[in-house]
Motif scaffolding. Structure first.
Motif, PDB file in Angstrom:
ATOM      1  N   LEU A  18       0.854  -0.834  -0.377  1.00 47.75           N
ATOM      2  CA  LEU A  18       0.114  -0.005  -0.038  1.00 47.75           C
ATOM      3  C   LEU A  18       0.423   1.382   0.005  1.00 47.75           C
ATOM      4  N   THR A  19       0.886   1.823  -1.006  1.00 52.88           N
ATOM      5  CA  THR A  19       2.272   2.463  -1.158  1.00 52.88           C
ATOM      6  C   THR A  19       1.468   3.899  -0.821  1.00 52.88           C
ATOM      7  N   ASP A  20       2.032   5.193  -0.217  1.00 54.85           N
ATOM      8  CA  ASP A  20       1.506   6.416   0.521  1.00 54.85           C
ATOM      9  C   ASP A  20       0.072   7.553  -0.353  1.00 54.85           C
ATOM     10  N   LEU A  21       0.853   7.099  -2.198  1.00 56.67           N
ATOM     11  CA  LEU A  21      -0.574   7.903  -3.320  1.00 56.67           C
ATOM     12  C   LEU A  21      -1.598   6.840  -2.217  1.00 56.67           C
ATOM     13  N   SER A  22      -1.676   5.150  -2.393  1.00 50.71           N
ATOM     14  CA  SER A  22      -2.774   4.748  -2.610  1.00 50.71           C
ATOM     15  C   SER A  22      -3.279   4.534  -1.037  1.00 50.71           C
ATOM     16  N   PHE A  23      -2.741   4.925  -0.288  1.00 57.97           N
ATOM     17  CA  PHE A  23      -2.599   5.167   1.144  1.00 57.97           C
ATOM     18  C   PHE A  23      -4.056   6.724   1.223  1.00 57.97           C
ATOM     19  N   ASP A  24      -3.764   7.497   1.124  1.00 54.42           N
ATOM     20  CA  ASP A  24      -4.265   8.380  -0.014  1.00 54.42           C
ATOM     21  C   ASP A  24      -5.495   8.597   0.040  1.00 54.42           C
ATOM     22  N   PHE A  25      -5.352   7.789  -1.611  1.00 56.21           N
ATOM     23  CA  PHE A  25      -6.590   7.394  -2.047  1.00 56.21           C
ATOM     24  C   PHE A  25      -7.589   6.561  -0.894  1.00 56.21           C
ATOM     25  N   LEU A  26      -7.678   5.497  -0.572  1.00 57.92           N
ATOM     26  CA  LEU A  26      -8.206   4.659   0.938  1.00 57.92           C
ATOM     27  C   LEU A  26      -9.026   6.063   1.928  1.00 57.92           C
ATOM     28  N   LYS A  27      -7.960   6.773   1.831  1.00 58.50           N
ATOM     29  CA  LYS A  27      -8.372   8.077   3.437  1.00 58.50           C
ATOM     30  C   LYS A  27      -9.348   9.311   3.032  1.00 58.50           C
ATOM     31  N   GLU A  28      -9.300   9.236   1.272  1.00 56.46           N
ATOM     32  CA  GLU A  28     -10.147  10.840   0.747  1.00 56.46           C
ATOM     33  C   GLU A  28     -11.582   9.630   0.191  1.00 56.46           C
ATOM     34  N   THR A  29     -11.355   8.036   0.102  1.00 60.88           N
ATOM     35  CA  THR A  29     -12.357   7.042  -0.504  1.00 60.88           C
ATOM     36  C   THR A  29     -13.457   6.873   0.769  1.00 60.88           C
ATOM     37  N   ALA A  30     -12.745   7.189   1.945  1.00 62.47           N
ATOM     38  CA  ALA A  30     -13.309   6.885   3.389  1.00 62.47           C
ATOM     39  C   ALA A  30     -14.348   8.379   3.972  1.00 62.47           C
ATOM     40  N   LYS A  31     -13.490   9.365   4.000  1.00 60.82           N
ATOM     41  CA  LYS A  31     -14.202  10.538   3.845  1.00 60.82           C
ATOM     42  C   LYS A  31     -15.486  11.025   2.969  1.00 60.82           C
ATOM     43  N   TRP A  32     -15.322  10.393   1.116  1.00 57.33           N
ATOM     44  CA  TRP A  32     -16.466  10.847   0.734  1.00 57.33           C
ATOM     45  C   TRP A  32     -17.750   9.745   0.667  1.00 57.33           C
ATOM     46  N   ALA A  33     -17.029   8.671   1.343  1.00 56.44           N
ATOM     47  CA  ALA A  33     -18.551   7.207   1.453  1.00 56.44           C
ATOM     48  C   ALA A  33     -18.501   7.885   3.136  1.00 56.44           C
ATOM     49  N   LYS A  34     -17.975   8.865   3.666  1.00 60.77           N
ATOM     50  CA  LYS A  34     -18.700   8.744   5.161  1.00 60.77           C
ATOM     51  C   LYS A  34     -20.089  10.504   4.999  1.00 60.77           C
ATOM     52  N   LEU A  46     -22.252   1.522   4.014  1.00 63.82           N
ATOM     53  CA  LEU A  46     -21.006   2.093   3.293  1.00 63.82           C
ATOM     54  C   LEU A  46     -20.893   3.516   4.482  1.00 63.82           C
ATOM     55  N   TYR A  47     -21.273   3.526   5.554  1.00 67.26           N
ATOM     56  CA  TYR A  47     -21.083   4.028   6.812  1.00 67.26           C
ATOM     57  C   TYR A  47     -20.237   3.613   7.099  1.00 67.26           C
ATOM     58  N   LYS A  48     -20.059   1.807   7.377  1.00 66.65           N
ATOM     59  CA  LYS A  48     -19.758   1.003   7.954  1.00 66.65           C
ATOM     60  C   LYS A  48     -17.880   1.009   7.578  1.00 66.65           C
ATOM     61  N   PHE A  49     -17.794   1.339   6.268  1.00 65.18           N
ATOM     62  CA  PHE A  49     -16.949   1.012   5.413  1.00 65.18           C
ATOM     63  C   PHE A  49     -16.631   2.446   5.729  1.00 65.18           C
ATOM     64  N   SER A  50     -16.673   3.427   5.576  1.00 67.81           N
ATOM     65  CA  SER A  50     -15.982   4.842   6.403  1.00 67.81           C
ATOM     66  C   SER A  50     -15.351   4.608   7.637  1.00 67.81           C
ATOM     67  N   ILE A  51     -16.057   4.146   8.468  1.00 60.76           N
ATOM     68  CA  ILE A  51     -14.986   4.236   9.406  1.00 60.76           C
ATOM     69  C   ILE A  51     -14.559   3.050  10.416  1.00 60.76           C
ATOM     70  N   ALA A  54      -8.510   1.947  10.164  1.00 54.57           N
ATOM     71  CA  ALA A  54      -7.719   0.952  10.087  1.00 54.57           C
ATOM     72  C   ALA A  54      -6.340   2.167   9.466  1.00 54.57           C
ATOM     73  N   LEU A  55      -6.131   2.712   8.416  1.00 58.91           N
ATOM     74  CA  LEU A  55      -5.915   3.146   8.783  1.00 58.91           C
ATOM     75  C   LEU A  55      -5.006   4.739   8.960  1.00 58.91           C
ATOM     76  N   ASN A  56      -6.113   4.893  10.288  1.00 59.32           N
ATOM     77  CA  ASN A  56      -5.130   5.724  11.429  1.00 59.32           C
ATOM     78  C   ASN A  56      -4.060   5.085  12.035  1.00 59.32           C
ATOM     79  N   ALA A  57      -4.403   3.769  12.640  1.00 58.46           N
ATOM     80  CA  ALA A  57      -3.864   2.810  13.194  1.00 58.46           C
ATOM     81  C   ALA A  57      -2.746   2.028  12.400  1.00 58.46           C
ATOM     82  N   ARG A  58      -2.716   1.746  10.801  1.00 57.39           N
ATOM     83  CA  ARG A  58      -2.198   0.558  10.408  1.00 57.39           C
ATOM     84  C   ARG A  58      -2.416  -0.648  10.798  1.00 57.39           C
ATOM     85  N   ASN A  59      -4.426  -0.809  11.138  1.00 56.52           N
ATOM     86  CA  ASN A  59      -4.493  -2.085  11.126  1.00 56.52           C
ATOM     87  C   ASN A  59      -4.845  -2.734  10.264  1.00 56.52           C
ATOM     88  N   SER A  60      -4.204  -3.614   9.753  1.00 50.67           N
ATOM     89  CA  SER A  60      -4.847  -4.075   8.423  1.00 50.67           C
ATOM     90  C   SER A  60      -6.212  -5.228   8.646  1.00 50.67           C
TER      91      SER A  60
END
Length: 157
Positions: A17-33, A95-100, A105-111
């Protein structure tokens, strides 16, 4: 320098998971929320509308006779809106549970949390896909029914 977050399985396959894909997932989670919160607001509005239309139609149907075409079952429209709100609640909740879970997971680096978040995303899309199949099947039935009624009406007149 770009950080890579990787996981390895027992058969030596790895996923980075590169920094860019990490950022994409983080932004996707925000939009999903954001979208899930809008979905919850939409569900609340549907429930309020169901109550309003039930009361309004019951007052309206009281002013018409039973043989009038405007005399409708007021509870029917309310029930339809409540069923639609309940159906809409499932994918919005997923969708809400995905975002949360993904955010946590991204904040805690928890797979494990990321896996759980992605499971909810899969459930969201699976539910939407099944609903689309049912909707298209319903469209086909309605179109065939309309054709049959049209042909029957044309032959009777």
């Amino acid at each position: 320098m770009e950080n890579n977050y990787s996981t390895q399985e027992s058969d030596q396959k790895s996923l980075e998971l590169t920094d860019l894909s990490f950022d994409f997932l983080k932004e996707t989670a925000k939009w999903a929320k954001f979208l899930s919160i809008l979905g919850f607001i939409g569900i609340a509005l549907m429930v309020i509308f169901a109550i309003f239309i039930g009361v309004f139609l019951s007052m309206l149907s009281a002013s018409f006779t039973q043989s009038s075409p405007f005399a409708v079952a007021p509870g029917l429209f309310s029930l339809i809106y409540l069923v639609l709100a309940a159906l809409y609640a499932c994918p919005v909740y997923f969708l809400y549970k995905f975002s949360i879970n993904t955010r946590d997971a991204l904040n805690a680096r928890n797979s494990d949390l990321l896996t759980e978040g992605l499971r909810y995303l899969k459930s969201h899309y699976k539910f939407i896909g099944i609903m689309m199949i049912v909707l298209f099947a319903l469209y086909i039935v309605v179109i065939i029914g309309a054709i049959v009624v049209g042909i029957a009406a044309a032959t009777l007149s």
